[in-house]
Design a protein around this motif. Structure first.
Motif, PDB file in Angstrom:
ATOM      1  N   GLN A 125      57.758 -34.885  22.324  1.00  0.00           N
ATOM      2  CA  GLN A 125      56.747 -34.492  23.312  1.00  0.00           C
ATOM      3  C   GLN A 125      56.997 -35.161  24.656  1.00  0.00           C
ATOM      4  O   GLN A 125      56.937 -34.519  25.710  1.00  0.00           O
ATOM      5  CB  GLN A 125      55.351 -34.864  22.794  1.00  0.00           C
ATOM      6  CG  GLN A 125      54.899 -34.077  21.592  1.00  0.00           C
ATOM      7  CD  GLN A 125      53.754 -34.756  20.864  1.00  0.00           C
ATOM      8  OE1 GLN A 125      53.609 -35.979  20.912  1.00  0.00           O
ATOM      9  NE2 GLN A 125      52.938 -33.976  20.177  1.00  0.00           N
ATOM     10  N   VAL A 128      60.119 -33.693  26.502  1.00  0.00           N
ATOM     11  CA  VAL A 128      59.835 -32.420  27.179  1.00  0.00           C
ATOM     12  C   VAL A 128      58.998 -32.661  28.431  1.00  0.00           C
ATOM     13  O   VAL A 128      59.313 -32.144  29.514  1.00  0.00           O
ATOM     14  CB  VAL A 128      59.115 -31.440  26.220  1.00  0.00           C
ATOM     15  CG1 VAL A 128      58.687 -30.185  26.975  1.00  0.00           C
ATOM     16  CG2 VAL A 128      60.022 -31.072  25.059  1.00  0.00           C
ATOM     17  N   TRP A 129      57.931 -33.439  28.308  1.00  0.00           N
ATOM     18  CA  TRP A 129      57.054 -33.757  29.451  1.00  0.00           C
ATOM     19  C   TRP A 129      57.861 -34.431  30.558  1.00  0.00           C
ATOM     20  O   TRP A 129      57.747 -34.067  31.737  1.00  0.00           O
ATOM     21  CB  TRP A 129      55.919 -34.660  28.981  1.00  0.00           C
ATOM     22  CG  TRP A 129      54.865 -34.950  30.009  1.00  0.00           C
ATOM     23  CD1 TRP A 129      53.654 -34.329  30.131  1.00  0.00           C
ATOM     24  CD2 TRP A 129      54.919 -35.927  31.066  1.00  0.00           C
ATOM     25  NE1 TRP A 129      52.951 -34.859  31.192  1.00  0.00           N
ATOM     26  CE2 TRP A 129      53.699 -35.840  31.783  1.00  0.00           C
ATOM     27  CE3 TRP A 129      55.870 -36.852  31.472  1.00  0.00           C
ATOM     28  CZ2 TRP A 129      53.418 -36.655  32.881  1.00  0.00           C
ATOM     29  CZ3 TRP A 129      55.601 -37.662  32.569  1.00  0.00           C
ATOM     30  CH2 TRP A 129      54.391 -37.567  33.261  1.00  0.00           C
ATOM     31  N   TRP A 244      67.705 -36.205  21.588  1.00  0.00           N
ATOM     32  CA  TRP A 244      67.329 -35.110  22.485  1.00  0.00           C
ATOM     33  C   TRP A 244      68.157 -35.130  23.771  1.00  0.00           C
ATOM     34  O   TRP A 244      68.579 -34.082  24.262  1.00  0.00           O
ATOM     35  CB  TRP A 244      65.836 -35.170  22.819  1.00  0.00           C
ATOM     36  CG  TRP A 244      64.964 -34.866  21.645  1.00  0.00           C
ATOM     37  CD1 TRP A 244      64.087 -35.694  21.015  1.00  0.00           C
ATOM     38  CD2 TRP A 244      64.920 -33.629  20.910  1.00  0.00           C
ATOM     39  NE1 TRP A 244      63.495 -35.067  19.960  1.00  0.00           N
ATOM     40  CE2 TRP A 244      63.984 -33.802  19.868  1.00  0.00           C
ATOM     41  CE3 TRP A 244      65.583 -32.402  21.038  1.00  0.00           C
ATOM     42  CZ2 TRP A 244      63.689 -32.785  18.957  1.00  0.00           C
ATOM     43  CZ3 TRP A 244      65.296 -31.390  20.144  1.00  0.00           C
ATOM     44  CH2 TRP A 244      64.359 -31.581  19.122  1.00  0.00           C
TER      45      TRP A 244
END
Length: 264
Positions: A125, A128-129, A244
């Motif tokens: 999360q 991505v943010w 990621w």
């Protein structure tokens, strides 16, 4: 069996304080004092490193110094965010979502797996943010730039951020144990681990026992990984793990000496 008994005994002691746990003041005080508790040892090291040469070799940016003005600015902003934004929201959450405390503690394996799952979900999360708030100039200038006031990382800079960033990341941390149906004890321990890892990310030190040295195969980035992000801005967006950034081509090896030379 013995581990479960210890866990159950610990949970029974926590449940004995249920009146305090159910107070609307508990979440914000818990968050604030756990955060300061993890920051304090690094603050002491920062003060000592000015006079103790031995500590310098562990600093990621050894030639940079932290001032009292920097520490004061970070503390004031953290207190402001907790009082003005976090506390009202925790009161609303306390009103809308009363917490119940089951009699039994979670199993040790379930507890560990749930904490890891919460960390992995939070890591995704935040990645991505974070990526979006760097790639979209308006979002960066409006919301995220305040966190990049300092290219030097230090513990109290962890929560040097605006209201939107503070609340966004707080929401991710709060919602994940709910989504994964975690036990209240697991939720508390996840908050503690998450705050500790966030502070360690920004601590500015690379010790032999740092998490990124203990986790094998370079899976965990740690303080050097995040320090590069504060220096270069355009890499290493994930807070903890490296997968990621490697998948999306934003991973930059934590060679701090090269990064400092190219930055300046």
């Amino acid at each position: 069996m013995q581990v479960f008994l210890v866990l159950q005994h610990s949970w029974d002691m926590i449940r004995a304080q249920e009146a305090y746990l159910k107070s609307p003041f508990f979440p914000v005080l818990f968050s604030f004092f756990v955060y300061l508790g993890f920051c304090l040892p690094y603050m002491i090291l920062d003060m000592l490193s000015w006079k103790v040469d031995f500590l310098t070799k562990y600093k990621i940016q050894p030639k940079s110094q932290i001032t009292w003005a920097m520490l004061r600015t970070c503390i004031v902003l953290t207190v402001y965010n907790h009082i003005v934004f976090i506390f009202p929201l925790t009161v609303l959450n306390w009103y809308w979502r009363p917490v119940s405390y089951p009699l039994e503690a979670p199993g040790i394996l379930r507890l560990i797996l749930d904490i890891i799952a919460c960390l992995l979900l939070f890591d995704f999360q935040y990645f991505v943010w974070h990526l979006i708030h760097h790639k979209v100039p308006w979002l960066y200038k409006t919301f995220h730039k305040v966190h990049h006031k300092y290219t030097l990382t230090f513990a109290l800079a962890t929560e040097h951020s605006g209201a939107w960033e503070t609340l966004s990341l707080g929401f991710f941390a709060a919602i994940n144990p709910v989504l994964l149906n975690c036990h209240p004890l697991t939720e508390m321990l996840f908050f503690i681990v998450n705050i500790w890892l966030s502070v360690e990310d920004h601590c500015g030190y690379d010790f032999p026992w740092s998490p990124h040295r203990l986790v094998p195969f370079g899976l965990f980035g740690g303080a050097p990984h995040h320090d590069i992000h504060h220096l270069k801005f355009k890499s290493n967006y994930a807070p903890y793990f490296t997968h990621w950034d490697k998948l999306f081509g934003t991973f930059l090896e934590a060679n701090i000496k090269t990064a400092i030379l190219t930055h300046f």
